[in-house]
Design a protein around this motif. Structure first.
Motif, mmCIF file in Angstrom:
data_model
loop_
_atom_site.group_PDB
_atom_site.id
_atom_site.type_symbol
_atom_site.label_atom_id
_atom_site.label_comp_id
_atom_site.label_asym_id
_atom_site.label_seq_id
_atom_site.Cartn_x
_atom_site.Cartn_y
_atom_site.Cartn_z
ATOM 1 N N SER A 99 28.583 70.203 105.747
ATOM 2 C CA SER A 99 29.667 71.053 105.247
ATOM 3 C C SER A 99 30.814 70.235 104.653
ATOM 4 C CB SER A 99 30.188 71.978 106.348
ATOM 5 O OG SER A 99 30.666 71.214 107.436
ATOM 6 N N ASN A 100 30.931 68.967 105.028
ATOM 7 C CA ASN A 100 31.956 68.100 104.444
ATOM 8 C C ASN A 100 31.619 67.669 103.017
ATOM 9 O OD1 ASN A 100 33.418 68.126 106.840
ATOM 10 N ND2 ASN A 100 32.389 66.300 107.621
ATOM 11 N N TYR A 101 30.354 67.785 102.620
ATOM 12 C CA TYR A 101 29.896 67.304 101.314
ATOM 13 C C TYR A 101 29.382 68.423 100.416
ATOM 14 C CZ TYR A 101 30.189 63.079 104.016
ATOM 15 O OH TYR A 101 30.661 62.071 104.824
ATOM 16 N N ARG A 102 28.944 69.508 101.014
ATOM 17 C CA ARG A 102 28.380 70.634 100.263
ATOM 18 C C ARG A 102 29.364 71.072 99.174
ATOM 19 N NH1 ARG A 102 27.063 74.343 104.286
ATOM 20 N NH2 ARG A 102 29.255 74.854 104.392
ATOM 21 N N GLY A 103 28.857 71.192 97.966
ATOM 22 C CA GLY A 103 29.676 71.671 96.858
ATOM 23 C C GLY A 103 30.513 70.601 96.186
ATOM 24 N N THR A 104 30.461 69.363 96.688
ATOM 25 C CA THR A 104 31.232 68.297 96.054
ATOM 26 C C THR A 104 30.397 67.653 94.943
ATOM 27 O OG1 THR A 104 30.506 66.642 97.666
ATOM 28 C CG2 THR A 104 32.554 67.821 98.157
ATOM 29 N N SER A 105 31.058 66.958 94.060
ATOM 30 C CA SER A 105 30.412 66.326 92.917
ATOM 31 C C SER A 105 29.241 65.446 93.359
ATOM 32 C CB SER A 105 31.440 65.492 92.155
ATOM 33 O OG SER A 105 30.833 64.862 91.057
ATOM 34 N N GLY A 106 28.101 65.614 92.714
ATOM 35 C CA GLY A 106 26.919 64.813 93.014
ATOM 36 C C GLY A 106 26.096 65.320 94.166
ATOM 37 N N ASN A 107 26.521 66.408 94.809
ATOM 38 C CA ASN A 107 25.780 66.923 95.961
ATOM 39 C C ASN A 107 25.094 68.248 95.688
ATOM 40 O OD1 ASN A 107 25.957 64.926 98.088
ATOM 41 N ND2 ASN A 107 28.159 65.246 97.941
ATOM 42 N N ASP A 108 24.761 68.477 94.417
ATOM 43 C CA ASP A 108 23.847 69.564 94.093
ATOM 44 C C ASP A 108 22.439 68.953 94.074
ATOM 45 O OD1 ASP A 108 24.040 68.015 91.806
ATOM 46 O OD2 ASP A 108 24.137 69.717 90.448
ATOM 47 N N LEU A 109 21.410 69.742 93.870
ATOM 48 C CA LEU A 109 20.046 69.205 93.937
ATOM 49 C C LEU A 109 19.801 68.120 92.889
ATOM 50 C CD1 LEU A 109 18.022 72.461 94.634
ATOM 51 C CD2 LEU A 109 18.596 70.633 96.241
ATOM 52 N N ILE A 110 20.258 68.345 91.667
ATOM 53 C CA ILE A 110 20.037 67.355 90.610
ATOM 54 C C ILE A 110 20.823 66.083 90.906
ATOM 55 C CG2 ILE A 110 20.120 66.929 88.123
ATOM 56 C CD1 ILE A 110 18.210 69.263 89.248
ATOM 57 N N GLY A 111 22.037 66.221 91.421
ATOM 58 C CA GLY A 111 22.841 65.054 91.781
ATOM 59 C C GLY A 111 22.198 64.233 92.883
ATOM 60 N N ILE A 112 21.632 64.893 93.868
ATOM 61 C CA ILE A 112 20.975 64.188 94.978
ATOM 62 C C ILE A 112 19.756 63.425 94.467
ATOM 63 C CG2 ILE A 112 19.671 64.533 97.127
ATOM 64 C CD1 ILE A 112 21.702 66.897 97.670
ATOM 65 N N VAL A 113 18.924 64.090 93.648
ATOM 66 C CA VAL A 113 17.738 63.424 93.093
ATOM 67 C C VAL A 113 18.159 62.252 92.210
ATOM 68 C CG1 VAL A 113 15.738 63.706 91.560
ATOM 69 C CG2 VAL A 113 16.262 65.462 93.261
ATOM 70 N N THR A 114 19.187 62.438 91.407
ATOM 71 C CA THR A 114 19.655 61.379 90.513
ATOM 72 C C THR A 114 20.167 60.174 91.306
ATOM 73 O OG1 THR A 114 20.206 63.000 88.813
ATOM 74 C CG2 THR A 114 21.251 60.837 88.625
ATOM 75 N N GLN A 115 20.878 60.408 92.388
ATOM 76 C CA GLN A 115 21.353 59.296 93.220
ATOM 77 C C GLN A 115 20.177 58.500 93.786
ATOM 78 O OE1 GLN A 115 24.597 60.155 96.083
ATOM 79 N NE2 GLN A 115 24.599 62.184 95.134
ATOM 80 N N ILE A 116 19.160 59.210 94.252
ATOM 81 C CA ILE A 116 17.986 58.534 94.805
ATOM 82 C C ILE A 116 17.271 57.756 93.709
ATOM 83 C CG2 ILE A 116 15.745 58.873 95.933
ATOM 84 C CD1 ILE A 116 17.058 61.404 97.264
ATOM 85 N N TYR A 117 17.114 58.382 92.548
ATOM 86 C CA TYR A 117 16.467 57.711 91.418
ATOM 87 C C TYR A 117 17.211 56.433 91.050
ATOM 88 C CZ TYR A 117 15.230 56.637 86.609
ATOM 89 O OH TYR A 117 14.857 55.981 85.472
ATOM 90 N N ARG A 118 18.518 56.502 90.931
ATOM 91 C CA ARG A 118 19.301 55.323 90.527
ATOM 92 C C ARG A 118 19.171 54.190 91.542
ATOM 93 N NH1 ARG A 118 24.362 58.706 88.157
ATOM 94 N NH2 ARG A 118 23.463 59.046 86.104
ATOM 95 N N SER A 119 19.142 54.524 92.821
ATOM 96 C CA SER A 119 18.970 53.501 93.848
ATOM 97 C C SER A 119 17.592 52.845 93.720
ATOM 98 C CB SER A 119 19.143 54.116 95.229
ATOM 99 O OG SER A 119 18.923 53.155 96.219
ATOM 100 N N TRP A 120 16.558 53.651 93.552
ATOM 101 C CA TRP A 120 15.188 53.140 93.390
ATOM 102 C C TRP A 120 15.087 52.308 92.122
ATOM 103 C CZ3 TRP A 120 11.491 54.790 89.630
ATOM 104 C CH2 TRP A 120 10.188 54.347 89.851
ATOM 105 N N LYS A 121 15.673 52.795 91.048
ATOM 106 C CA LYS A 121 15.582 52.147 89.736
ATOM 107 C C LYS A 121 16.269 50.783 89.721
ATOM 108 C CE LYS A 121 14.728 52.470 85.235
ATOM 109 N NZ LYS A 121 13.763 51.502 84.823
ATOM 110 N N LYS A 122 17.375 50.633 90.454
ATOM 111 C CA LYS A 122 18.066 49.342 90.518
ATOM 112 C C LYS A 122 17.145 48.247 91.025
ATOM 113 C CE LYS A 122 22.786 50.897 91.209
ATOM 114 N NZ LYS A 122 23.894 50.996 92.175
ATOM 115 N N THR A 123 16.239 48.598 91.896
ATOM 116 C CA THR A 123 15.347 47.611 92.482
ATOM 117 C C THR A 123 14.112 47.375 91.618
ATOM 118 O OG1 THR A 123 16.071 48.246 94.671
ATOM 119 C CG2 THR A 123 14.034 46.991 94.533
ATOM 120 N N VAL A 124 13.517 48.436 91.090
ATOM 121 C CA VAL A 124 12.266 48.272 90.340
ATOM 122 C C VAL A 124 12.515 47.887 88.878
ATOM 123 C CG1 VAL A 124 10.951 49.786 91.849
ATOM 124 C CG2 VAL A 124 12.010 50.735 89.770
ATOM 125 N N GLY A 125 13.746 48.002 88.422
ATOM 126 C CA GLY A 125 14.106 47.584 87.066
ATOM 127 C C GLY A 125 13.870 48.611 85.996
#
Length: 145
Positions: free
Chosen positions: A119-145
């Motif tokens: 509830s502290n994060y719900r509705g905040t920037s980057g915490n919609d479904l696309i934002g969550i997936v994008t954050q995970i993708y960017r973390s994975w992508k930093k490592t795999v190049g």
């Protein structure tokens, strides 16, 4: 009634998927039908990573995310990550490897993060479904190049 609200929130988030960006980033949307958003991150030289977001009760609850191989079988080792969001040990409740990041149900239910309520994060920037997936993708992508 809760399911109707959850479905509407899910569909609103998924409708914002940018088809051009998805193609450019090498994502494959396997399913975007409530309550599941299933996405594969492809890479020319690294093994693909598939995320299955189980979004029942979205966004009253954050999505539960399964880490999978492209064929849908569970990963047996944490994917590479420079930010360590891919926890190398099984979650104490699910028994699966998991994403340890705000906005993911396994994070908010892990014993070391119980004080960080969704509830502290719900509705905040980057915490919609696309934002969550994008954050995970960017973390994975930093490592795999």
């Amino acid at each position: 009634m809760l399911e109707l609200i959850s479905r509407a929130a899910f569909e609103a988030d998924v409708s914002r998927l940018d088809v051009a960006a998805v193609r450019r980033w090498g994502w494959e949307i396997v399913s975007a039908e409530y309550p599941v958003l299933d996405v594969i991150f492809h890479h020319p030289t690294a093994a693909a990573l598939r995320l299955r977001l189980e979004c029942e009760q979205w966004n009253e609850l954050p999505p539960s995310i399964q880490l999978l191989r492209a064929d849908g079988t569970p990963v047996d080792a944490a994917p590479p990550s420079t930010s360590s969001i891919f926890h190398p040990c099984p979650h104490p409740v699910t028994g699966r490897l998991f994403v340890c990041m705000r906005g993911v149900r396994e994070y908010h239910t892990h014993e070391s993060h119980l004080t960080e309520a969704w509830s502290n994060y719900r509705g905040t920037s980057g915490n919609d479904l696309i934002g969550i997936v994008t954050q995970i993708y960017r973390s994975w992508k930093k490592t795999v190049g």
